[in-house]
Design a protein around this motif. Structure first.
Motif, PDB file in Angstrom:
ATOM      1  N   VAL A  97       0.848  -1.200   0.000  1.00  0.00           N
ATOM      2  CA  VAL A  97       0.000   0.000   0.000  1.00  0.00           C
ATOM      3  C   VAL A  97       0.880   1.245   0.000  1.00  0.00           C
TER       4      VAL A  97
ATOM      5  N   CYS B 169      -4.639  11.829  -5.680  1.00  0.00           N
ATOM      6  CA  CYS B 169      -4.397  12.371  -7.021  1.00  0.00           C
ATOM      7  C   CYS B 169      -5.202  13.645  -7.257  1.00  0.00           C
TER       8      CYS B 169
ATOM      9  N   LEU C 280       3.168   1.381  -3.408  1.00  0.00           N
ATOM     10  CA  LEU C 280       2.494   1.524  -4.700  1.00  0.00           C
ATOM     11  C   LEU C 280       1.441   2.625  -4.757  1.00  0.00           C
ATOM     12  N   CYS C 281       0.769   2.871  -3.641  1.00  0.00           N
ATOM     13  CA  CYS C 281      -0.446   3.697  -3.747  1.00  0.00           C
ATOM     14  C   CYS C 281      -0.556   4.847  -2.744  1.00  0.00           C
ATOM     15  N   VAL C 282      -0.674   4.532  -1.467  1.00  0.00           N
ATOM     16  CA  VAL C 282      -1.027   5.544  -0.466  1.00  0.00           C
ATOM     17  C   VAL C 282       0.037   5.595   0.617  1.00  0.00           C
TER      18      VAL C 282
ATOM     19  N   ILE D  33      -3.699  -1.313  -9.699  1.00  0.00           N
ATOM     20  CA  ILE D  33      -4.150   0.073  -9.502  1.00  0.00           C
ATOM     21  C   ILE D  33      -3.065   1.027  -9.978  1.00  0.00           C
ATOM     22  N   ARG D  34      -1.854   0.800  -9.493  1.00  0.00           N
ATOM     23  CA  ARG D  34      -0.746   1.699  -9.838  1.00  0.00           C
ATOM     24  C   ARG D  34      -0.437   1.643 -11.337  1.00  0.00           C
TER      25      ARG D  34
ATOM     26  N   TYR E  59      -6.248   6.520  -3.094  1.00  0.00           N
ATOM     27  CA  TYR E  59      -5.296   6.865  -4.170  1.00  0.00           C
ATOM     28  C   TYR E  59      -5.898   7.944  -5.069  1.00  0.00           C
TER      29      TYR E  59
ATOM     30  N   TYR F 165      -3.303   3.197 -13.739  1.00  0.00           N
ATOM     31  CA  TYR F 165      -3.323   4.660 -13.761  1.00  0.00           C
ATOM     32  C   TYR F 165      -2.050   5.193 -14.420  1.00  0.00           C
TER      33      TYR F 165
ATOM     34  N   LEU G 183      -3.547  -4.064  -5.880  1.00  0.00           N
ATOM     35  CA  LEU G 183      -2.706  -2.901  -5.583  1.00  0.00           C
ATOM     36  C   LEU G 183      -1.731  -2.632  -6.721  1.00  0.00           C
TER      37      LEU G 183
ATOM     38  N   VAL H  76      -8.195   1.282  -0.945  1.00  0.00           N
ATOM     39  CA  VAL H  76      -6.897   1.806  -1.359  1.00  0.00           C
ATOM     40  C   VAL H  76      -7.045   2.652  -2.622  1.00  0.00           C
ATOM     41  N   GLU H  77      -7.800   2.139  -3.602  1.00  0.00           N
ATOM     42  CA  GLU H  77      -8.008   2.932  -4.814  1.00  0.00           C
ATOM     43  C   GLU H  77      -8.737   4.226  -4.500  1.00  0.00           C
TER      44      GLU H  77
END
Length: 291
Positions: free
Chosen positions: A191, A238, A194-196, A274-275, A234, A278, A271, A230-231
């Motif tokens: 998490v 953004c 990659l994302c948050v 997601i990265r 994220y 996008y 996860l 998580v998305e």
């Protein structure tokens, strides 16, 4: 891996409420309630009554103290195979369909899909996601409301306040097996990597969003299973939506639908995708407008 992520990316599901704008409550319309509570429910006939009793008792008492306070509870029956819908409809009869609504999905879509459906038919100025198991004490809504308030002024009316169990992590580790602890740390690392990066507990199912923040984030949401939180965060990062993380009371309730190994494996895959999706432009963020 990037190519696979891009080619297998699915477009966003078009919500029924969005298609029938004007014939049913919609997130695109102006708010007519102060608070909407969205409760995703899958085979929750045993756990749902405890959560609903606690939530509605709190909301009714709050309304008696403050006549201007208005609310609705939206139970989204996510293709349950038990009597979840029947149990939820009993609360409609008791409190009235204006305060408690039940939306039943024919097929199980996952927690993210259920929450998204509820959000898209909500009428509240603020929208609270709350799990059907009642693991978080409902009165802690006042804590996340305070977290939301502390973020003011909200840019373009957008802000999110997340309940957090991070302060309970040491105690929970002591009760877990080494394998589950390893999975938990691995998930937290993915998490963060990659994302948050700024939220320690992305998975707590107690989140409060302003109506505009809910519209912008859920309109862009793709993940419908466990990693949808998580998305969601994220997307919020953004879009530069301010996010607060607030400690809440939490108790583990038996009956979790999370299967330790396979659910974590699915979340890890989600996860990564997601990265990558996008990053490669397979998924793009689009600004939505309220009427």
């Amino acid at each position: 891996i990037c190519a696979i992520a891009h080619v297998t990316a699915k477009t966003m599901p078009r919500e029924e409420a969005e298609c029938r704008r004007g014939s049913a409550p919609s997130i695109h319309d102006p708010a007519t309630r102060e608070l909407s509570v969205v409760v995703p429910s899958y085979n929750e006939e045993d756990r749902l009554p405890l959560m609903m009793d606690e939530a509605l008792d709190y909301l009714e008492k709050r309304q008696k103290r403050d006549a201007s306070f208005t609310y609705e509870v939206i139970v989204v029956n996510d293709g349950s195979k038990d009597q979840t819908a029947k149990v939820a409809k009993e609360y409609c009869k008791k409190y009235g369909s204006d305060k408690v609504r039940v939306i039943s999905l024919e097929k199980n879509r996952g927690k993210g899909g259920a929450v998204r459906t509820g959000v898209f038919t909500s009428r509240g100025e603020k929208i609270l996601m709350a799990d059907a198991d009642g693991a978080t004490k409902f009165a802690d809504i006042e804590k996340v409301e305070e977290g939301l308030k502390n973020l003011q002024p909200w840019p373009k009316g957008m802000a999110i306040s997340c309940g957090s169990r991070a302060h309970l992590e040491k105690d929970s580790i002591a009760k877990r097996s080494y394998f589950r602890t390893l999975l938990m740390y691995g998930f937290h690392f993915l998490v963060w990597f990659l994302c948050v990066k700024e939220i320690r507990d992305t998975q707590c199912g107690f989140k409060l969003l302003t109506r505009e923040a809910a519209l912008q984030t859920f309109s862009n949401l793709h993940i419908e299973r466990w990693a949808f939180d998580v998305e969601l965060l994220y997307i919020a990062q953004c879009l530069k939506i301010p996010i607060a993380e607030v400690a809440v009371n939490w108790t583990e309730i038996e009956g979790s639908k999370l299967v330790p190994f396979w659910s974590w494996l699915q979340m890890g895959r989600d996860l990564l995708f997601i990265r990558l999706r996008y990053m490669t432009g397979a998924w793009k963020l689009e600004a939505k407008k309220c009427n």
